[in-house]
Design an enzyme around this catalytic site. Sequence first.
Site, PDB file in Angstrom:
ATOM      1  CB  CYS A   1      35.447  35.087  50.466  1.00 52.03           C
ATOM      2  SG  CYS A   1      34.047  35.581  51.334  1.00 52.03           S
TER       3      CYS A   1
ATOM      4  CG  ASN B   1      35.414  29.697  45.897  1.00 54.70           C
ATOM      5  OD1 ASN B   1      35.667  30.677  46.563  1.00 54.70           O
ATOM      6  ND2 ASN B   1      34.613  28.627  46.204  1.00 54.70           N
TER       7      ASN B   1
ATOM      8  CD  GLN C   1      38.432  32.153  51.643  1.00 58.15           C
ATOM      9  OE1 GLN C   1      37.905  32.449  50.802  1.00 58.15           O
ATOM     10  NE2 GLN C   1      37.632  32.260  52.763  1.00 58.15           N
TER      11      GLN C   1
ATOM     12  CG  HIS D   1      31.928  32.479  49.186  1.00 52.26           C
ATOM     13  ND1 HIS D   1      33.146  32.711  50.039  1.00 52.26           N
ATOM     14  CD2 HIS D   1      32.468  31.845  48.451  1.00 52.26           C
ATOM     15  CE1 HIS D   1      34.063  32.332  49.617  1.00 52.26           C
ATOM     16  NE2 HIS D   1      33.693  31.683  48.280  1.00 52.26           N
TER      17      HIS D   1
END
Length: 334
Positions: free
Chosen positions: A139, A301, A133, A277
Amino acid sequence: MMKIFLFLVSCILTGISSLTFDPALDEDWMKWKSLHGKQYGKNEENWRRITWKKNLNKIKQHNLEQSMGKHTFRMEMNHFGDMTNEEFNQQMNGFVQGKPESSTLYEPAPHEYDVLQAIDWRKYGFVTEVKNQGRCGSCWAFSATGSLEGQTFKKTRKLISLSEQNLIDCSRRHGNKGCCGGRVTAAFKYVEQNYGIDNENSYPYTGMDGWRCKYKRQYSAANCTGYERIKKGDERALATAVAQIGPISVSVDSTHFQFYCSGIYHNKSCSKTKLNHAVLVVGYGTNGKGKAAQNYWIIKNSWGKRWGNKGYMFLAKDMNNQCGIASNAVYPLV
């Protein structure tokens, strides 16, 4: 007053620039900058190096304690090394908590809780490559595309990378704020009401706010008809959903994830309610046997492959909803 302020800033910068750095770390600092493509002005470089050194000391201390059995995971210097923890959280954690929205609730029947002991959807083609990102609080968009990619593959057997930039630029009227944060559910609402989302190649990621929506229907690669929530705080329900449905979008408190490298992450400081997140659960498993066994979630992630275990994290499972992993779990209906 302004002149006094500028004078004080000048004094601070002069003081920082006059600091003597440990020459033994000169080579390490230069290699780290080169590896991650870091370039600074003179004054900025000084205080960035100070921050990097503090983070390096923290990592070394943590790993020493981990070798003594005080922690279940290890840390490693990475591309976030020149950022304070406050700066890291401000830039990288873009999930915005909102009031609970009306949606259907995923409720497995009692007999459905007996699921596989382990599942990893990466092995079955449900998961695209780890993405990055950048320094954009997007996110939420990556978590949303991740679960959409998985459910689209489940339906069509075609794994297509979907456009996060499409969501950043086009879902503002649904409450998202681009690089300043957003919600996965709002992203799903946009896709549903837009009747589609473009693929990554036709609408590439820039890591910046685009104030004009460039969606083109001819490049639409996926759609959804709504979404379902997992019962709040119920890790057994989340495990059942992951086993039966596929990758699930979740939100966590990642305040202290900055230098995670390996092992099963467990941190008593993690909050179950202050979620900041959005990530993707792509499976779960167990490490060890008997009383020494440790259950874990497999987390994808969006901080690039140089973070964590090639972009992934193992987060403690069945440990009282560690970091709020089951507090806000949701998946799209495709």
